[in-house]
Write a protein that holds these residues in place. Structure first.
Motif, PDB file in Angstrom:
ATOM      1  N   VAL A  65      39.070  50.799  44.537  1.00  0.00           N
ATOM      2  CA  VAL A  65      38.667  51.706  45.770  1.00  0.00           C
ATOM      3  C   VAL A  65      37.342  51.541  45.882  1.00  0.00           C
ATOM      4  N   GLN A  66      36.794  51.091  46.932  1.00  0.00           N
ATOM      5  CA  GLN A  66      35.415  51.185  47.223  1.00  0.00           C
ATOM      6  C   GLN A  66      35.117  52.179  48.400  1.00  0.00           C
ATOM      7  N   THR A  67      35.555  53.026  48.507  1.00  0.00           N
ATOM      8  CA  THR A  67      35.306  54.267  49.511  1.00  0.00           C
ATOM      9  C   THR A  67      35.711  55.561  48.937  1.00  0.00           C
ATOM     10  N   GLU A  68      34.686  56.475  49.309  1.00  0.00           N
ATOM     11  CA  GLU A  68      35.103  57.766  48.754  1.00  0.00           C
ATOM     12  C   GLU A  68      36.359  58.265  49.254  1.00  0.00           C
ATOM     13  N   ALA A  69      36.829  58.069  50.496  1.00  0.00           N
ATOM     14  CA  ALA A  69      37.637  58.728  50.796  1.00  0.00           C
ATOM     15  C   ALA A  69      38.923  58.499  50.363  1.00  0.00           C
ATOM     16  N   LEU A  70      39.149  57.492  49.286  1.00  0.00           N
ATOM     17  CA  LEU A  70      40.475  57.162  48.749  1.00  0.00           C
ATOM     18  C   LEU A  70      40.377  57.187  47.396  1.00  0.00           C
ATOM     19  N   ARG A  71      39.059  57.967  46.633  1.00  0.00           N
ATOM     20  CA  ARG A  71      39.098  58.107  45.387  1.00  0.00           C
ATOM     21  C   ARG A  71      40.136  59.100  44.728  1.00  0.00           C
ATOM     22  N   LEU A 108      49.071  62.208  46.289  1.00  0.00           N
ATOM     23  CA  LEU A 108      49.810  61.338  47.121  1.00  0.00           C
ATOM     24  C   LEU A 108      50.236  60.147  46.487  1.00  0.00           C
ATOM     25  N   GLU A 126      28.332  53.170  51.130  1.00  0.00           N
ATOM     26  CA  GLU A 126      29.368  53.548  50.729  1.00  0.00           C
ATOM     27  C   GLU A 126      28.683  54.183  49.247  1.00  0.00           C
ATOM     28  N   LEU A 148      50.675  53.744  53.957  1.00  0.00           N
ATOM     29  CA  LEU A 148      49.854  53.557  52.693  1.00  0.00           C
ATOM     30  C   LEU A 148      49.018  52.454  52.783  1.00  0.00           C
ATOM     31  N   LEU A 201      42.667  45.731  48.962  1.00  0.00           N
ATOM     32  CA  LEU A 201      41.559  46.624  48.228  1.00  0.00           C
ATOM     33  C   LEU A 201      41.359  47.969  49.276  1.00  0.00           C
ATOM     34  N   ASN A 202      41.061  48.928  48.802  1.00  0.00           N
ATOM     35  CA  ASN A 202      40.741  50.222  49.654  1.00  0.00           C
ATOM     36  C   ASN A 202      41.868  50.677  50.504  1.00  0.00           C
ATOM     37  N   THR A 203      42.917  50.556  49.715  1.00  0.00           N
ATOM     38  CA  THR A 203      44.276  51.201  50.325  1.00  0.00           C
ATOM     39  C   THR A 203      44.871  52.342  49.238  1.00  0.00           C
ATOM     40  N   TYR A 204      45.744  53.078  49.726  1.00  0.00           N
ATOM     41  CA  TYR A 204      46.571  53.937  48.917  1.00  0.00           C
ATOM     42  C   TYR A 204      47.657  52.763  48.252  1.00  0.00           C
ATOM     43  N   PHE A 256      28.858  55.563  45.258  1.00  0.00           N
ATOM     44  CA  PHE A 256      29.658  55.506  43.924  1.00  0.00           C
ATOM     45  C   PHE A 256      29.033  56.237  42.929  1.00  0.00           C
TER      46      PHE A 256
END
Lengths: 296, 432
Positions: A234-240, A80, B78, B19, A154-157, B80
């Protein structure tokens, strides 16, 4: 028809084959190692077996990858982000290049020089200021059924996409290519009453396929391989994205140890999209590199 | 053209919302950290254990139990990956988005405390007293972090190997002397039965180097930095004792006892192609399963100042921006219950942080196969220098030791390290 087999030709082919093997060996090692147990990888590493899937070949390492991390999510995120950056980047950068290469305005050359100058600034030097900047910018968000303005990207695409859409290198590449197209095309279109955007959209874009292909490949490669920026924002796994996923396999000082087999399997999986894209666009890529005089 | 423009504008607006907005709920875990939502206060927590199923499973268990045990706080985790965790923390600190609870590697903690990432930790004093020294992190005489485990290093050997070369089996009370150890390496090498006499683990990089090798240097009488002031390394890291360590350590590679190009998988000891292995307790389970009673877990040699091993591992702390430190402390006390310490030890093979927990872990209970590591930890553990400069010191030391392994002159390598550390200290106003 007969072809003369000269010594020079044989040497030329031999060299070509040699370099092809040289560049293919790391890929062969990666792919064949991904099909072996970690012990076998290290046992084979000192022989030719390292480059071939021999011995107990299995897909255990691939299964391990899917168990260790959300592979599909990471690939989706990278596709994406890379996709949007490439598509938006092609439009923005080619438009900018069109203005520089085809229009006339004061400071045109200075602008190009400035853009080229940005190429020598390593991203690492601007990463922290950029982080502080994006963290203070507003964005639209969807909350409780309505659109709201939130501070901080932060934490967005968005934060993985927006800073990389415009690129000095991409603009430079388009400028170089657009300059090779005859000016008479623009002049004829203007006589016919075309606007500048029409000239760009209907004349220049259709003729600049190789430049678009090259820019697309290079941009995609850069974003697909992005590591430092996603680690920072990116501070969340869902957006890594996929490259940060490689870190999941490194754990030398744990009972489990570093998962070399899974690293090879994961590397194979995340290399495939790049290879596929390159194979699709390689003719246009080579043509553009040859005609623009730009090496990626 | 107008249609195209409209379509582009509409697509751009929709994309911008999608987005930027689709992760709003995720980011809320940090930005709303500490904010009361109804009666419940959210405590965000970051863990370095993504990808390490066993470790993260225990963290998740503790969080689930904690959240179910009361209604005042809700801990949100969360994950890491360890390799980039410190960078993520540094970026979060720069953008003021640190979570409430963090985990922190023991030797790194002073740097984070000095940099203002952490606030002092207040936990029940009985709990604090019960933890192993290596499971507590102090900076400027204040507790900043506490952990559920410690790690210990030891020398792994086969009993059959030592018997074959007629070597004495050392004990905690009477470890090998340097002379004995040198003779052992030479004897093993002379048998011709092994590719190398010892695997020092030099295929691993990063923090492993100071963690594993600076204790050997301390056993020689050297150290990384002057611990009385933490304001110079000159005369310490390049002292005669430190140089003696460097020369001796380098000689084990130069003589062919160890492999300078050692790989990181470290399978040779179990495979029987390397006779001795210097490794941590986390890695001993595989060797024990493969070798059974033939495996010996031995103390590191005494190079003059007694055997030494590194202490301190990952611990929990509270960020300086945490708005609910009492909730964060409550969670840290909760996860440091024996129940979870035992679970951590059973799953990831590390030393339980309390004696009462150790009794419940078969491998570390008195008489257990790995119980000797608890003795090593108690008897030989040395904290890495608790200074904010440690991040730089460890990197510089790693380079110096890597150079020595690859044949550099020990005196020159350690002199250069001393200069570099002192320059770093001066550049940072001695981290005052």
């Amino acid at each position: 028809m007969k072809t003369k087999l000269s010594v020079g030709l044989v040497l030329q082919y031999a060299l070509a084959v040699f370099f092809m093997l040289l560049f293919c060996l790391p890929l062969l090692f990666m792919i064949s190692s991904s099909l072996k147990d970690p012990q076998a990888i290290f046992a084979d590493v000192k022989s030719w077996k390292a480059f071939f899937p021999v011995g107990d070949v299995n897909f255990d390492q691939y299964l391990g990858v899917f168990e260790r991390l959300p592979m599909a999510q990471f690939v989706f995120n990278s596709l994406l982000v890379s996709g949007v950056v490439v598509i938006a980047g092609l439009f923005v950068n080619s438009l900018a290049a069109f203005a520089i290469a085809r229009l006339k305005f004061r400071g045109q050359n200075s602008l190009l020089v400035f853009l080229i100058a940005t190429l020598v600034i390593p991203f690492e030097t601007i990463a922290m200021p950029l982080l502080v900047l994006v963290n203070s910018l507003p964005r639209l968000s969807w909350e409780d059924g309505s659109i709201e303005i939130t501070i901080g990207w932060l934490n967005t695409y968005l934060v993985q996409i927006m800073p990389f859409i415009a690129g000095g290198f991409s603009i430079f590449l388009f400028v170089q290519y657009f300059k090779t197209l005859p000016k008479e095309l623009d002049e004829a279109a203007i006589i016919d009453g075309a606007s500048y955007f029409s000239i760009y959209w209907r004349i220049i874009v259709p003729l600049a396929g190789p430049a678009f292909a090259t820019s697309a490949i290079l941009s995609f490669l850069a974003i697909w391989n992005a590591y430092l920026w996603p680690v920072m924002v990116v501070q969340t796994e869902a957006l890594r994205p996929v490259q940060v996923g490689l870190d999941y396999f490194w754990a030398s000082t744990s009972e489990e140890g570093t998962q070399w087999g899974e690293i090879m399997a994961y590397s194979t999986l995340i290399t495939l999209p790049i290879l596929i894209i390159f194979v699709i666009f390689q003719r246009a890529f080579v043509a553009s590199v040859a005609s623009s005089g730009v090496k990626g | 053209m107008i249609k195209l423009t409209r379509a582009l504008l509409a697509a751009s607006a929709a994309s911008a919302i999608v987005l930027s907005g689709c992760a709003a709920t995720d980011s809320a875990s940090n930005s709303e950290e500490g904010a009361a939502t109804g009666e419940t206060t959210t405590i965000s927590m970051w863990s370095h254990a993504a990808g390490n199923d066993q470790e993260i499973a225990t963290v998740k268990e503790a969080i689930t139990d904690f959240n179910a045990s009361q209604t005042q706080y809700e801990v949100v985790l969360e994950e890491f990956p360890q390799e980039s965790y410190n960078d993520s923390i540094a970026a979060a600190a720069a953008s003021n988005t640190l979570p409430c609870v963090v985990d922190v590697d023991g030797p790194i903690m002073p740097n984070w405390a000095w940099a203002g990432y952490l606030q002092p930790l207040t936990i029940d004093s009985a709990l604090e007293q019960s933890l192993l020294p290596g499971a507590k992190g102090y900076y400027n005489d204040q507790l900043y972090s506490a952990g559920a485990w410690d790690a210990a290093l030891g020398m792994l050997a086969r009993k059959s190997t030592l018997e074959a070369v007629g070597a004495r089996i050392p004990t905690v009370a009477e470890p090998w002397t340097q002379a004995e150890f040198d003779a052992l390496l030479a004897a093993i090498d002379a048998t011709g039965d092994y590719d190398y006499a010892i695997d020092w683990g030099n295929g691993w990089t990063g923090e492993w180097f100071p963690y594993a090798y600076s204790p050997i240097m301390q056993s020689f009488g050297g150290d990384l930095i002057d611990r009385s002031s933490f304001e110079t390394a000159d005369g310490v890291i390049n002292s005669d004792a430190s140089v003696a360590f460097g020369e001796w350590f380098g000689s084990t590679f130069a003589k062919g006892y160890a492999n300078a190009a050692q790989t990181g998988d470290r399978t040779e000891f179990i495979a029987g192609t390397i006779a001795l292995q210097y490794n941590g307790n986390w890695a001993v389970k595989d060797a024990y399963e493969a070798l059974g009673d033939d495996l010996l877990i031995l103390p590191p040699p005494n190079f003059g100042q007694g055997p030494k091993i590194g202490a301190a591992s990952w611990q929990f702390g509270i960020s300086s921006t945490c708005e609910s430190p009492e909730g964060a402390s409550a969670f840290i006390e909760f996860i440091l219950q024996d129940k979870y310490i035992v679970a951590f030890a059973n799953r990831i093979g590390l030393i339980p942080a309390t004696a009462t927990a150790a009794e419940q872990v078969p491998n570390y209970a008195p008489g257990g196969p790995f119980a000797v590591f608890v003795e090593f930890s108690n008897s030989y553990g040395v904290l890495r220098p608790p200074t904010p400069a440690y991040l730089s010191v460890s990197t510089i030391y790693e380079k110096a030791v890597a150079d020595i392994i690859n044949g550099a002159n020990a005196k020159q390598a350690l002199d250069a390290a001393a200069d570099e550390i002192d320059a770093n200290l001066a550049d940072n106003d001695f981290y005052r």
